[in-house]
Scaffold this motif. Structure first.
Motif, PDB file in Angstrom:
ATOM      1  N   GLY A  54       0.257  -1.515  -0.246  1.00 25.88           N
ATOM      2  CA  GLY A  54       0.334   0.287   0.157  1.00 25.88           C
ATOM      3  C   GLY A  54       0.842   0.508   0.291  1.00 25.88           C
ATOM      4  N   THR A  55       2.253   1.045   0.331  1.00 23.23           N
ATOM      5  CA  THR A  55       3.423   2.071   0.444  1.00 23.23           C
ATOM      6  C   THR A  55       4.068   2.194  -0.613  1.00 23.23           C
ATOM      7  OG1 THR A  55       2.248   2.715   2.864  1.00 23.23           O
ATOM      8  CG2 THR A  55       4.333   3.863   1.785  1.00 23.23           C
ATOM      9  N   THR A  56       4.582   2.714  -1.696  1.00 27.25           N
ATOM     10  CA  THR A  56       5.917   3.098  -2.106  1.00 27.25           C
ATOM     11  C   THR A  56       6.357   4.689  -2.049  1.00 27.25           C
ATOM     12  OG1 THR A  56       4.039   3.638  -4.411  1.00 27.25           O
ATOM     13  CG2 THR A  56       4.173   1.703  -4.073  1.00 27.25           C
ATOM     14  N   ASN A  57       7.023   4.433  -2.540  1.00 32.78           N
ATOM     15  CA  ASN A  57       8.942   5.538  -2.486  1.00 32.78           C
ATOM     16  C   ASN A  57       9.272   4.993  -3.985  1.00 32.78           C
ATOM     17  OD1 ASN A  57       9.617   7.482  -1.638  1.00 32.78           O
ATOM     18  ND2 ASN A  57      10.939   6.696  -0.656  1.00 32.78           N
ATOM     19  N   TYR A  58       9.625   6.788  -4.410  1.00 34.95           N
ATOM     20  CA  TYR A  58      10.127   6.087  -5.616  1.00 34.95           C
ATOM     21  C   TYR A  58      11.739   7.564  -5.820  1.00 34.95           C
ATOM     22  CZ  TYR A  58       6.344   3.754  -7.440  1.00 34.95           C
ATOM     23  OH  TYR A  58       5.264   3.043  -8.012  1.00 34.95           O
ATOM     24  N   ALA A  59      12.444   6.930  -6.292  1.00 33.66           N
ATOM     25  CA  ALA A  59      13.860   8.001  -6.423  1.00 33.66           C
ATOM     26  C   ALA A  59      13.235   9.487  -8.051  1.00 33.66           C
ATOM     27  CB  ALA A  59      14.745   7.684  -7.534  1.00 33.66           C
ATOM     28  N   ASP A  60      13.385  10.544  -7.164  1.00 34.96           N
ATOM     29  CA  ASP A  60      12.894  11.552  -7.732  1.00 34.96           C
ATOM     30  C   ASP A  60      13.264  11.285  -9.908  1.00 34.96           C
ATOM     31  OD1 ASP A  60      13.667  14.227  -5.780  1.00 34.96           O
ATOM     32  OD2 ASP A  60      11.928  13.017  -5.862  1.00 34.96           O
ATOM     33  N   SER A  61      14.069  10.409 -10.119  1.00 27.34           N
ATOM     34  CA  SER A  61      14.679  10.168 -11.608  1.00 27.34           C
ATOM     35  C   SER A  61      13.503   9.426 -11.569  1.00 27.34           C
ATOM     36  CB  SER A  61      15.891  10.216 -12.016  1.00 27.34           C
ATOM     37  OG  SER A  61      16.606   9.265 -11.121  1.00 27.34           O
ATOM     38  N   VAL A  62      12.603   8.587 -11.459  1.00 28.03           N
ATOM     39  CA  VAL A  62      11.788   7.627 -11.873  1.00 28.03           C
ATOM     40  C   VAL A  62      10.552   8.433 -11.724  1.00 28.03           C
ATOM     41  CG1 VAL A  62      13.422   6.244 -12.279  1.00 28.03           C
ATOM     42  CG2 VAL A  62      12.351   6.385 -10.412  1.00 28.03           C
ATOM     43  N   LYS A  63      10.491   9.572 -10.637  1.00 30.14           N
ATOM     44  CA  LYS A  63       8.846   9.628 -10.348  1.00 30.14           C
ATOM     45  C   LYS A  63       7.850   9.485 -11.991  1.00 30.14           C
ATOM     46  CE  LYS A  63       9.589  10.652  -6.652  1.00 30.14           C
ATOM     47  NZ  LYS A  63       9.394  11.752  -5.147  1.00 30.14           N
ATOM     48  N   GLY A  64       6.340   9.185 -11.503  1.00 29.62           N
ATOM     49  CA  GLY A  64       5.953   9.265 -12.789  1.00 29.62           C
ATOM     50  C   GLY A  64       6.000   8.749 -14.100  1.00 29.62           C
ATOM     51  N   ARG A  65       7.093   7.741 -13.787  1.00 31.97           N
ATOM     52  CA  ARG A  65       7.603   7.467 -14.878  1.00 31.97           C
ATOM     53  C   ARG A  65       7.639   5.349 -14.846  1.00 31.97           C
ATOM     54  NH1 ARG A  65      12.419   7.208 -17.330  1.00 31.97           N
ATOM     55  NH2 ARG A  65      13.771   7.941 -15.693  1.00 31.97           N
ATOM     56  N   PHE A  66       8.100   4.876 -13.578  1.00 26.00           N
ATOM     57  CA  PHE A  66       8.229   3.652 -12.882  1.00 26.00           C
ATOM     58  C   PHE A  66       6.842   3.610 -11.761  1.00 26.00           C
ATOM     59  CE2 PHE A  66      12.954   2.855 -14.109  1.00 26.00           C
ATOM     60  CZ  PHE A  66      12.638   3.388 -15.321  1.00 26.00           C
ATOM     61  N   THR A  67       6.359   2.564 -11.881  1.00 29.86           N
ATOM     62  CA  THR A  67       5.761   2.133 -11.040  1.00 29.86           C
ATOM     63  C   THR A  67       6.004   0.387 -10.885  1.00 29.86           C
ATOM     64  OG1 THR A  67       3.931   2.651 -12.017  1.00 29.86           O
ATOM     65  CG2 THR A  67       3.293   1.140 -10.272  1.00 29.86           C
ATOM     66  N   ILE A  68       6.358   0.420  -8.869  1.00 28.23           N
ATOM     67  CA  ILE A  68       6.863  -0.628  -8.537  1.00 28.23           C
ATOM     68  C   ILE A  68       5.496  -1.064  -7.677  1.00 28.23           C
ATOM     69  CG2 ILE A  68       7.040   0.867  -6.000  1.00 28.23           C
ATOM     70  CD1 ILE A  68       8.812  -1.820  -5.743  1.00 28.23           C
ATOM     71  N   SER A  69       5.350  -2.685  -8.358  1.00 29.58           N
ATOM     72  CA  SER A  69       4.059  -3.460  -7.366  1.00 29.58           C
ATOM     73  C   SER A  69       4.938  -4.656  -6.593  1.00 29.58           C
ATOM     74  CB  SER A  69       2.998  -3.619  -8.590  1.00 29.58           C
ATOM     75  OG  SER A  69       2.823  -4.416  -9.427  1.00 29.58           O
ATOM     76  N   ARG A  70       3.847  -5.496  -6.145  1.00 30.31           N
ATOM     77  CA  ARG A  70       3.986  -6.670  -5.746  1.00 30.31           C
ATOM     78  C   ARG A  70       2.833  -7.770  -5.043  1.00 30.31           C
ATOM     79  NH1 ARG A  70       6.919  -6.119  -0.067  1.00 30.31           N
ATOM     80  NH2 ARG A  70       6.342  -8.672  -0.200  1.00 30.31           N
ATOM     81  N   ASP A  71       2.651  -8.986  -5.929  1.00 31.27           N
ATOM     82  CA  ASP A  71       2.068  -9.876  -5.433  1.00 31.27           C
ATOM     83  C   ASP A  71       2.298 -11.153  -4.473  1.00 31.27           C
ATOM     84  OD1 ASP A  71       0.758 -12.294  -5.673  1.00 31.27           O
ATOM     85  OD2 ASP A  71      -0.372 -12.335  -7.681  1.00 31.27           O
ATOM     86  N   ASN A  72       2.276 -10.741  -3.540  1.00 30.09           N
ATOM     87  CA  ASN A  72       2.657 -11.381  -2.144  1.00 30.09           C
ATOM     88  C   ASN A  72       2.496 -13.254  -2.508  1.00 30.09           C
ATOM     89  OD1 ASN A  72       4.064  -9.535  -1.051  1.00 30.09           O
ATOM     90  ND2 ASN A  72       2.296  -9.412   0.875  1.00 30.09           N
TER      91      ASN A  72
END
Length: 123
Positions: A55-73
């Motif tokens: 439910g909580t993600t964090n990104y480097a400024d250089s990739v924010k808006g372009r990359f998306t992290i997700s997981r399937d536990n």
């Protein structure tokens, strides 16, 4: 925990790739997961992290808006969707298991590391 990253390759600038990282040997569902990268001649840098529930993600400024992290536990897998890729995104991308439930941008906060997958973005 063993981590197997896949999905890297060669792509033109503006293109997309989706990285996957499957964990085995022990569940990582109670830990944050992260992606970090290392470009040739540069130090490893933080890319993105996701908390144990997703439910909580964090990104480097250089990739924010372009990359998306997700997981399937259920599948013990973490993903990194990379869009609008730039030549400066070229690097070996590593997935890692965090020490805690919530992620960090610090490399020292990750305990288990995958072998890395190479992403090359041509101009």
């Amino acid at each position: 925990v063993q981590l197997q990253a896949s999905g890297g390759g060669l792509v033109q600038a503006g293109g997309s790739l989706r990285l996957s990282c499957a964990a085995s040997g022990r569940t990582a569902s109670n830990n944050a997961m992260g992606w970090l990268r290392q470009a040739p001649g540069k130090e490893r840098e933080f890319v993105a992290t996701i908390n144990w529930r997703g439910g909580t993600t964090n990104y480097a400024d250089s990739v924010k808006g372009r990359f998306t992290i997700s997981r399937d536990n259920a599948k013990n897998t973490v993903f990194l969707q990379m869009n609008s890729l730039k030549p400066e995104d070229t690097a070996v991308y590593y997935c890692a298991v965090g020490r805690r439930a919530y992620g960090s941008s610090w490399s020292d906060e990750y305990t288990y590391w995958g072998q890395g997958t190479l992403v090359t973005v041509s101009s």
